[in-house]
Design a protein around this motif. Structure first.
Motif, mmCIF file in Angstrom:
data_model
loop_
_atom_site.group_PDB
_atom_site.id
_atom_site.type_symbol
_atom_site.label_atom_id
_atom_site.label_comp_id
_atom_site.label_asym_id
_atom_site.label_seq_id
_atom_site.Cartn_x
_atom_site.Cartn_y
_atom_site.Cartn_z
ATOM 1 N N ALA A 100 33.359 -22.187 18.125
ATOM 2 C CA ALA A 100 33.932 -21.212 17.188
ATOM 3 C C ALA A 100 35.101 -20.496 17.838
ATOM 4 N N ASP A 101 35.984 -19.988 16.986
ATOM 5 C CA ASP A 101 37.130 -19.189 17.427
ATOM 6 C C ASP A 101 38.022 -19.956 18.412
ATOM 7 N N VAL A 102 38.334 -21.186 18.086
ATOM 8 C CA VAL A 102 39.285 -21.933 18.902
ATOM 9 C C VAL A 102 40.688 -21.453 18.532
ATOM 10 N N PRO A 103 41.482 -20.993 19.496
ATOM 11 C CA PRO A 103 42.794 -20.434 19.157
ATOM 12 C C PRO A 103 43.742 -21.507 18.635
ATOM 13 N N SER A 104 44.766 -21.033 17.919
ATOM 14 C CA SER A 104 45.773 -21.957 17.383
ATOM 15 C C SER A 104 46.768 -22.389 18.454
ATOM 16 N N TRP A 105 46.972 -21.569 19.467
ATOM 17 C CA TRP A 105 47.873 -21.934 20.546
ATOM 18 C C TRP A 105 47.137 -22.797 21.563
ATOM 19 N N SER A 106 47.882 -23.437 22.432
ATOM 20 C CA SER A 106 47.304 -24.395 23.375
ATOM 21 C C SER A 106 46.554 -23.659 24.483
ATOM 22 N N LEU A 107 45.338 -24.115 24.735
ATOM 23 C CA LEU A 107 44.543 -23.534 25.824
ATOM 24 C C LEU A 107 45.112 -23.874 27.196
ATOM 25 N N ALA A 108 45.976 -24.888 27.252
ATOM 26 C CA ALA A 108 46.569 -25.251 28.547
ATOM 27 C C ALA A 108 47.444 -24.143 29.105
ATOM 28 N N GLN A 109 47.864 -23.201 28.250
ATOM 29 C CA GLN A 109 48.676 -22.088 28.730
ATOM 30 C C GLN A 109 47.897 -21.156 29.652
ATOM 31 N N LEU A 110 46.567 -21.204 29.564
ATOM 32 C CA LEU A 110 45.741 -20.346 30.406
ATOM 33 C C LEU A 110 45.528 -20.917 31.796
ATOM 34 N N GLY A 111 45.969 -22.130 32.027
ATOM 35 C CA GLY A 111 45.786 -22.744 33.342
ATOM 36 C C GLY A 111 46.681 -22.119 34.403
ATOM 37 N N LYS A 112 46.345 -22.373 35.646
ATOM 38 C CA LYS A 112 47.133 -21.849 36.759
ATOM 39 C C LYS A 112 48.485 -22.555 36.825
ATOM 40 N N PRO A 113 49.490 -21.888 37.324
ATOM 41 C CA PRO A 113 50.808 -22.544 37.465
ATOM 42 C C PRO A 113 50.719 -23.748 38.396
ATOM 43 N N ARG A 114 51.455 -24.771 38.064
ATOM 44 C CA ARG A 114 51.488 -25.980 38.887
ATOM 45 C C ARG A 114 52.409 -25.729 40.074
ATOM 46 N N SER A 142 53.027 -10.300 26.950
ATOM 47 C CA SER A 142 52.147 -10.140 25.785
ATOM 48 C C SER A 142 50.994 -11.141 25.795
ATOM 49 N N HIS A 143 51.160 -12.284 26.437
ATOM 50 C CA HIS A 143 50.106 -13.292 26.402
ATOM 51 C C HIS A 143 48.959 -12.987 27.363
ATOM 52 N N TYR A 144 49.019 -11.831 28.057
ATOM 53 C CA TYR A 144 47.884 -11.512 28.934
ATOM 54 C C TYR A 144 46.628 -11.223 28.094
ATOM 55 N N ASN A 145 46.819 -10.884 26.803
ATOM 56 C CA ASN A 145 45.661 -10.652 25.927
ATOM 57 C C ASN A 145 44.888 -11.937 25.655
ATOM 58 N N ASN A 146 45.496 -13.086 25.936
ATOM 59 C CA ASN A 146 44.808 -14.357 25.674
ATOM 60 C C ASN A 146 43.759 -14.682 26.737
ATOM 61 N N TYR A 147 43.831 -13.984 27.889
ATOM 62 C CA TYR A 147 42.905 -14.304 28.984
ATOM 63 C C TYR A 147 41.585 -13.561 28.790
ATOM 64 N N THR A 148 40.876 -13.913 27.738
ATOM 65 C CA THR A 148 39.555 -13.336 27.491
ATOM 66 C C THR A 148 38.474 -14.250 28.055
ATOM 67 N N SER A 149 37.299 -13.720 28.178
ATOM 68 C CA SER A 149 36.189 -14.528 28.710
ATOM 69 C C SER A 149 35.892 -15.714 27.805
ATOM 70 N N HIS A 150 35.973 -15.498 26.485
ATOM 71 C CA HIS A 150 35.699 -16.587 25.543
ATOM 72 C C HIS A 150 36.737 -17.701 25.673
ATOM 73 N N ASN A 151 38.003 -17.327 25.757
ATOM 74 C CA ASN A 151 39.049 -18.346 25.863
ATOM 75 C C ASN A 151 38.972 -19.098 27.182
ATOM 76 N N LEU A 152 38.633 -18.404 28.265
ATOM 77 C CA LEU A 152 38.502 -19.075 29.551
ATOM 78 C C LEU A 152 37.325 -20.051 29.550
ATOM 79 N N LYS A 153 36.241 -19.700 28.864
ATOM 80 C CA LYS A 153 35.118 -20.628 28.742
ATOM 81 C C LYS A 153 35.516 -21.856 27.915
ATOM 82 N N LEU A 154 36.300 -21.610 26.858
ATOM 83 C CA LEU A 154 36.782 -22.746 26.068
ATOM 84 C C LEU A 154 37.678 -23.656 26.895
ATOM 85 N N LEU A 155 38.505 -23.063 27.740
ATOM 86 C CA LEU A 155 39.378 -23.876 28.591
ATOM 87 C C LEU A 155 38.568 -24.713 29.570
#
Length: 259
Positions: free
Chosen positions: A58-72, A18-31
């Motif tokens: 604007a539109d900073v999500p409530s969840w952590s942007l670190a979740q959009l990072g690549k797996p370590r 379900s969290h694949y919806n978080n990978y938007t262009s806006h969120n990636l730019k914020l990250l």
């Protein structure tokens, strides 16, 4: 909700998380902006207040942007496994031992150590425990108010542990068994090819012997015809002999065609 997600993960054809919806262009730019402003001062992005760092956005999500990072990858290599759709996958494919699976292992874990003495002891213990179990079943049951565990139950649990050890030891030998079966299969194929080659050589020897017989019989026939020609008188028989005049090459060619 958690039960629905667990059922979806166990589906043979699961939907994307379900969290694949978080990978938007806006969120990636914020990250990217978040990483740029934090820099190398604090590598743990989850410990930094992203709303404070990105207060002008604007539109900073409530969840952590670190979740959009690549797996370590270094973390995966350190732990030795990773999770995909609810299943655990090991980086290096190994057969887990009984102790790794949480069982009570009674034989040496090192495959270089001879396990036969330990397995023989497990087998003897199973036979003795089975005998004790039959005695415990025939014994009168304890009082209902007795807090002690029935003797037959203790024997049954021990037989279960012994059976798990025998099964785990047999599963550890699966690669050795597969290698032995492959060697036997290759040896059998080699023997079959040797038998087929031997049969081919035998047939070739038979054909060569047959050709030699035909050639010798053809030479004898030609020699007899030539003798008849030399001793025959010039008469009608000479015309008949000339009609059967056959060369040696013709006889050999006829012998090869017959074979």
């Amino acid at each position: 909700m958690e039960e629905e997600e667990e059922a979806e993960l166990r589906n043979p054809f699961p939907s994307p998380p379900s969290h694949y919806n978080n990978y938007t262009s806006h969120n990636l730019k914020l990250l990217a902006l978040f990483k740029e402003r934090v820099g190398d001062q604090n590598p743990d992005l989850e410990a930094v207040n992203q709303h404070q760092v990105l207060s002008d956005q604007a539109d900073v999500p409530s969840w952590s942007l670190a979740q959009l990072g690549k797996p370590r990858v270094d973390w995966i290599l350190e732990e030795g496994h990773y999770n995909v759709f609810g299943d655990t996958w090991f980086v290096k494919e190994t057969i887990p031992s009984l102790a790794d699976l949480g069982g009570h292992q009674l034989y040496p874990a090192d495959p270089s150590i001879d396990r036969r003495p330990a397995l023989l002891a497990v087998l003897r213990s199973m036979l003795v425990t089975y005998s004790n179990l039959t005695d415990a079943i025939l014994a009168p049951p304890p009082a209902p108010s007795s807090p002690a565990i029935p003797e037959w139950q203790r024997h049954l649990e021990w037989i279960t542990i012994l059976g798990q050890n025998l099964m785990a030891a047999a599963n550890d030998l699966r690669p050795v068994q597969a290698r032995g079966n492959l060697e036997l299969m290759m040896q059998r194929q080699l023997e079959l090819r040797r038998e087929e080659t031997k049969n081919i050589h035998s047939q070739c020897d038979t054909l060569e012997a047959r050709l030699l017989e035909l050639r010798s019989s053809a030479q004898e026939m030609v020699a007899s015809v030539e003798d008849q020609k030399s001793t025959a008188k010039p008469s009608g028989s000479q015309v008949q002999a000339s009609a059967i005049n056959v060369s040696l090459e013709d006889m050999l060619r006829w012998a090869e065609e017959v074979v």
